[in-house]
Enzyme design. Structure first.
Site, PDB file in Angstrom:
ATOM      1  N   LYS A 453      -7.241  -2.107 -20.295  1.00 21.12           N
ATOM      2  CA  LYS A 453      -8.362  -2.713 -20.237  1.00 21.12           C
ATOM      3  C   LYS A 453      -9.423  -1.511 -20.097  1.00 21.12           C
ATOM      4  CE  LYS A 453      -7.438  -7.252 -20.591  1.00 21.12           C
ATOM      5  NZ  LYS A 453      -7.695  -7.714 -21.835  1.00 21.12           N
ATOM      6  N   GLU A 475     -16.002 -11.600 -18.325  1.00 21.88           N
ATOM      7  CA  GLU A 475     -15.137 -12.445 -17.835  1.00 21.88           C
ATOM      8  C   GLU A 475     -13.792 -11.844 -17.541  1.00 21.88           C
ATOM      9  OE1 GLU A 475     -12.915 -11.611 -21.097  1.00 21.88           O
ATOM     10  OE2 GLU A 475     -15.029 -11.950 -20.870  1.00 21.88           O
ATOM     11  N   SER A 742       1.213  -3.036 -20.968  1.00 17.28           N
ATOM     12  CA  SER A 742       0.016  -2.931 -20.909  1.00 17.28           C
ATOM     13  C   SER A 742      -0.744  -2.957 -19.812  1.00 17.28           C
ATOM     14  CB  SER A 742      -0.679  -4.316 -21.654  1.00 17.28           C
ATOM     15  OG  SER A 742       0.344  -5.579 -21.069  1.00 17.28           O
TER      16      SER A 742
END
Length: 769
Positions: A453, A475, A742
């Site tokens: 991210k 969000e 991830s």
């Protein structure tokens, strides 16, 4: 269409201003709806807007959203809305009726079928909140074919050119949406409204303009009537119904409309309280519509409950609480605010949909086949255009990429790639001789903040700074995007607010505390399913309130253009590095790359650099939850169908009525009913394959990676691990598979511990001590 024109002409001939009255179909009950339509006309309303309820109304304020939710709980569907109009017409309703709502339920019903059935039921036209330019033009043409009206909406921020085009396609009236400021006992128009109406009248060529937003009293009505040919009232009618005694809503609405218009239509009065008591085949209004489930078995409607033991959410200062209460594992999860339903001003009450004719090509939204686009209210169009221009300028500027790469040391890039030898060996034990591909790991879990991210957060932060924004909202589901955004905001000195579903707050208490440590405000969204989709809804609503100063960093490859392209561009560093690293390690491209799929940020980032390399298989692994044969999963590409959600056309988990389904996954980051449009395009052209891993299968992936490689993966990544192992079993030993790992799993350890008593016995995993 003609009925709408006549309503305005009649009011003009009587030297008065017509009232356009709004109510949500099926609210407060289906049985009362026809009575309410009749009561609005009886109280002097000239035109009626009947709202088609939708599960995810990103453009609605709190009052109308509550009405939407109640109507859906009552069983209101598209067939119900049509029947309400038919019943009201059969009982003498003469006022023109417009359907007002979102595109997805209509898309699910079928456009041609809707035009035919609406015409037959006595509907006069449509107001669609979220149609993009090219589809609105087509939709309007179909309306005209059936003699129905398409009413355009104009916002205060609508540019001169767009306003001219919007006014040019209006056939009955123009809906102008603006705020009303109130001072003392009388209504005072917002200072910009007269100027806005002057601009509209400049291009409207005599087509009437009706103004809505904030009108609630006779004084307001008269003030608006000084500058407009019509006045729209919606939220106050909903409030009137809410406050009325049970069974007396229609009477209360008639009296309210009379207070506004000072006129009655006795022919349709329902003040005697009489009703035929019939609603969609349910006697006395006590039943629930079966329009969405014709088999009468509840099919088409998905309810969701989460069996996890809840933790309390508190806005109290944790430093003033006992240690046992401030510990998120044992007691309360502390956030900065809790949103009960939708907070703030609604876009649909304020600024609305666009339908331009002959729009400039560079303003048209990007598509991935049929997917993508900008299905948003007019209020966001200029901001999205600004963002697209800023993003295009940046990505075409070598200095921007030089700056972006200068933060690689901070981000811990490039992330490492290595073979998972013990996992490979374990996989080969259950294969035939010569089978079982080598499994490599792309270690995005080693990035700063513990996931991929950070790539997107830093990239979008640089775009926001180029655009002069001073605040960031975001969000988050699993919390990793929220942590990455809070980290970037701390690093660059930006104010940060993160919206998170209340259920995810409980599941990811550690990440909530991390965000707060980084200086971010965390707002729990206690609406809907209280998961990622609801956080997206609320973040979009809040974004529109402060567009000038605020940038919304969407964390996944979802949302209206240019967000999916922008997120994919910054996440493509994953696949680009993988290409280079595999060439260096093996001398060739991998034979397959695998990623988990929720919204799609890590999957598009891994897949896109390989999308033009046909020798490389692309496998996305979705959240199968309790199984695809149940209603408790989040496998959008595997079990969904095309629709519109959060501003983009893509695959969506939805009912036959086009209402968005509740979802389930043991992983908060995959618990989302939509997916990135680029992934949808790859599904349809078969460039990528998508499968689903259930909660127990994800736990198997979690267990294997932890025990064999000494890496505790995120539960999101665990889905990809399981899928990659199964894929490797079908491939030869000289072939190579790369998993996008991830994120790391420290955030999920507590969730795993809570779920093990349920899932552990299924997979033979017992950690009791």
């Amino acid at each position: 269409m003609e009925g709408l024109k006549k309503a305005f002409a009649r009011a003009k001939s009587e030297s008065r201003t017509p009232l356009v009255a709004y109510v949500t179909a099926g609210y407060p009950t289906i049985a009362e709806s026809a009575d309410i339509l009749l009561s609005m006309e009886a109280g002097g309303a000239d035109i009626i807007e009947l709202g088609l309820p939708f599960t995810d109304p990103i453009a609605d304020g709190p009052t109308i959203q509550v009405a939407n939710t109640q109507a859906l709980n009552n069983g209101t569907g598209t067939k119900t809305c049509l029947k309400i109009v038919r019943d009201a017409r059969a009982r003498g309703l003469k006022a023109p009726v417009l359907f007002m709502g979102y595109y997805n339920p209509l898309l699910a019903y079928g456009e041609e079928r809707m035009f035919q059935d609406a015409k037959a039921a006595g509907v006069n036209g449509f107001i669609m909140v979220d149609l993009p330019p090219e589809e609105a033009i087509r939709f309007r043409q179909h309306c005209t074919t059936y003699g129905l009206s398409y009413v355009p909406l104009i916002a205060p921020a609508t540019s001169e050119k767009r306003m001219k085009l919007l006014c040019g396609i209006a056939d009955s009236f123009i809906y102008v949406v603006s705020r009303m400021g109130v001072t003392g006992a009388t209504g005072v128009l917002s200072t910009g409204l007269p100027d806005l109406l002057d601009r509209v009248h400049k291009y409207s060529k005599g087509i009437p303009a009706a103004v809505g937003f904030g009108v609630s009293t006779r004084e307001h009505f008269l003030e608006v009537a000084k500058v407009a040919e019509g006045v729209v009232i919606g939220s106050q009618i909903i409030t009137t119904l809410k406050n009325a005694p049970q069974g007396e809503g229609a009477k209360a609405v008639e009296e309210y409309c009379y207070q506004i218009t000072q006129r009655r239509n006795p022919a349709t009065s329902v003040t005697n309280g009489q009703s035929n008591g019939q609603s969609n085949g349910q006697p006395n209004g006590t039943g629930i519509s079966t329009a969405a489930n014709p088999n009468g078995d509840g099919s088409g409607w998905i309810s969701h409950s989460d069996a996890e033991p809840p933790k309390d959410i508190s806005t109290a200062d944790p430093t003033k609480q006992p240690a046992s209460e401030s510990d998120p594992i044992n007691g309360k999860v502390h956030v900065d605010a809790v949103v009960e339903g939708s907070g703030g001003t609604g876009i649909v009450d304020q600024l609305e949909a666009l339908n331009t004719d002959g729009a400039e090509p560079e303003l048209m939204p990007s598509r991935f086949g049929e997917f993508g686009g900008q299905y948003v209210p007019e209020s966001l169009m200029d901001c999205l255009a600004e963002l697209e221009k800023g993003f295009n300028d940046a990505r075409n500027d070598p200095k921007f990429w030089e700056e972006f790469r200068s933060y690689y040391p901070y981000m811990s890039r490039p992330s490492s790639l290595h073979i998972a030898q013990r996992l490979t060996d374990h996989t080969r034990k259950s294969c035939k001789d010569g089978m079982g591909a080598n499994i490599y790991l792309k270690r995005e879990d080693l990035n700063h903040t513990g996931s991929h991210k950070i790539n997107n957060a830093i990239g979008q932060m640089l775009i926001a700074r180029r655009l002069g924004k001073t605040e960031i909202i975001a969000e988050t589901g699993a919390g990793q995007h929220g942590v990455a955004t809070a980290t970037a905001c701390a690093y660059f000195g930006m104010k940060c607010t993160v919206y998170m579903g209340a259920e995810d707050v409980r599941r990811q208490a550690l990440n909530v505390f991390r965000m707060k440590l980084l200086g971010a405000s965390v707002v729990a969204v206690n609406a809907g399913s209280r998961t990622l989709r609801d956080a997206v809804n609320e973040a979009m609503r809040k974004w529109v309130e402060k567009l000038d100063t605020t940038h919304y960093i969407i964390g996944s490859a979802i949302g209206p253009h240019p967000f999916p392209t922008m997120v994919r561009t910054f996440q493509s560093v994953i696949g680009q590095e993988t290409k280079e690293q595999m060439n260096k390690l093996t001398g060739r491209l991998p034979d397959a790359v695998v990623a988990c799929v929720g919204g799609g940020s890590n999957a598009t980032g891994m897949f896109h650099p390989f999308s033009e390399d046909p020798s490389v298989k692309l496998l996305g692994v979705e959240a199968g939850g309790a199984g695809l044969d149940t209603d408790k999963h989040s496998a959008t590409l595997t079990g969904g169908k095309p629709g519109v959600l959060h501003g983009v056309r893509t695959y969506v988990l939805q009912s036959d009525e086009g209402q968005i389904s509740d979802t389930h996954s043991v992983s908060a980051g995959l618990d989302y009913p939509g997916v990135g449009p680029e992934l949808s395009g790859w599904k349809d052209n078969s460039r990528a394959k998508f499968v689903a891993a259930t909660d127990p299968e994800a736990f198997i992936g979690f267990k294997l990676m932890s025990e064999l490689e000494g890496i505790i993966p995120a539960l999101e990544s665990s889905h990809g691990i399981f899928g990659a192992v199964e894929l490797a079993k079908t491939m030869k030993q000289d072939e190579n598979v790369v998993i996008c790992l991830s994120g790391r799993g420290d955030k999920d350890v507590q969730s795993v511990a809570e779920e093990l008593p349920r899932i552990g016995p299924e997979i033979g995993w017992d950690l009791r001590f």
